[in-house]
Design an enzyme around this catalytic site. Structure first.
Site, PDB file in Angstrom:
ATOM      1  N   HIS A  46     -79.903 -19.664 -19.135  1.00 32.04           N
ATOM      2  CA  HIS A  46     -80.772 -20.475 -19.996  1.00 32.04           C
ATOM      3  C   HIS A  46     -80.250 -21.908 -20.043  1.00 32.04           C
ATOM      4  O   HIS A  46     -79.186 -22.178 -20.611  1.00 32.04           O
ATOM      5  CB  HIS A  46     -80.859 -19.915 -21.423  1.00 32.04           C
ATOM      6  CG  HIS A  46     -81.762 -20.731 -22.297  1.00 32.04           C
ATOM      7  ND1 HIS A  46     -83.111 -20.476 -22.410  1.00 32.04           N
ATOM      8  CD2 HIS A  46     -81.523 -21.831 -23.045  1.00 32.04           C
ATOM      9  CE1 HIS A  46     -83.659 -21.381 -23.215  1.00 32.04           C
ATOM     10  NE2 HIS A  46     -82.712 -22.226 -23.605  1.00 32.04           N
ATOM     11  N   THR A  94     -93.542 -27.603 -22.059  1.00 36.81           N
ATOM     12  CA  THR A  94     -93.859 -26.720 -23.185  1.00 36.81           C
ATOM     13  C   THR A  94     -92.837 -25.590 -23.341  1.00 36.81           C
ATOM     14  O   THR A  94     -92.623 -25.119 -24.459  1.00 36.81           O
ATOM     15  CB  THR A  94     -95.264 -26.108 -23.036  1.00 36.81           C
ATOM     16  OG1 THR A  94     -95.334 -25.409 -21.795  1.00 36.81           O
ATOM     17  CG2 THR A  94     -96.333 -27.185 -23.075  1.00 36.81           C
ATOM     18  N   HIS A  99     -87.592 -25.090 -15.533  1.00 32.30           N
ATOM     19  CA  HIS A  99     -88.406 -24.389 -14.537  1.00 32.30           C
ATOM     20  C   HIS A  99     -89.016 -25.402 -13.580  1.00 32.30           C
ATOM     21  O   HIS A  99     -89.357 -26.516 -13.974  1.00 32.30           O
ATOM     22  CB  HIS A  99     -89.510 -23.558 -15.199  1.00 32.30           C
ATOM     23  CG  HIS A  99     -90.350 -24.317 -16.184  1.00 32.30           C
ATOM     24  ND1 HIS A  99     -89.916 -24.581 -17.475  1.00 32.30           N
ATOM     25  CD2 HIS A  99     -91.566 -24.888 -16.078  1.00 32.30           C
ATOM     26  CE1 HIS A  99     -90.845 -25.265 -18.118  1.00 32.30           C
ATOM     27  NE2 HIS A  99     -91.860 -25.489 -17.287  1.00 32.30           N
TER      28      HIS A  99
END
Ligand code: 5GP
Ligand code: ZN
Length: 113
Positions: A46, A94, A99
Site C-alpha cells: 500500500h 479517487t 495505480h
C-alpha cells in the site's frame, strides 16, 4: 491497509477480474473502462500515491515498470497504449492506493482532458 479498496482486491476480499499477478504486482480490469482495454496495475504494497513513493519502494516500483510491457503484450497492445498515474486532487485521483491505468486498443487524444 484497512479500508483500502485496492488492498481488498489484492487480498481477494472483494472480487475483480485479475489479468496478471506475481509476488509484487497485480493488474486487474477497471470497473468503468475508458477504452477497450483498461487495466489498473498496482503494487501489492500500500503506497498512497506517487507523492508517497520512497527509496524503500524502489524494488517494487521498478519491478512494476518492468512488467508493464508484458501485461500490455498479454492484451495485444502492440499498436501502443497509454499509462496514466493520476496523482492528487487536480488529477482526480479517487483511490488512494497508487495505480497505473493501462489504456489501449483505441486512438488516444492529446492533450488529455
Ligand atoms: P483514479 O481516478 O483514482 O485514477 O482511478 C480509480 C479507478 O479505479 C477508476 O477508474 C475506477 O473506475 C476504478 N475503480 C474504483 N473502484 C473499483 C473497484 O472496486 N474495482 C475495480 N476493478 N475498479 C475500481
Ligand atoms: Zn491499499
Amino acid at each position: 491497509m484497512k479500508d483500502c479498496i485496492f488492498c481488498k482486491i489484492i487480498n481477494k476480499e472483494i472480487p475483480s477480474d485479475i489479468v496478471y499477478e506475481d509476488e509484487k504486482v497485480v493488474a486487474f480490469r477497471d470497473l468503468e473502462p475508458q477504452a477497450p482495454v483498461h487495466l489498473l496495475i498496482v503494487p501489492k504494497t500500500h503506497i498512497a500515491s506517487l507523492n508517497d513513493v520512497e527509496p524503500k519502494d524502489l524494488e517494487t516500483m521498478g519491478w512494476l515498470l518492468t512488467k508493464v510491457k508484458e501485461i500490455a503484450a498479454s492484451q495485444n497492445l502492440a499498436n501502443g497504449y497509454r499509462l496514466v498515474c493520476n496523482t492528487g486532487e487536480d488529477a482526480l485521483q479517487t483511490v488512494k492506493h497508487i495505480h497505473f491505468h493501462l489504456l489501449g486498443r483505441r486512438l488516444m487524444q492529446w492533450p488529455p482532458g
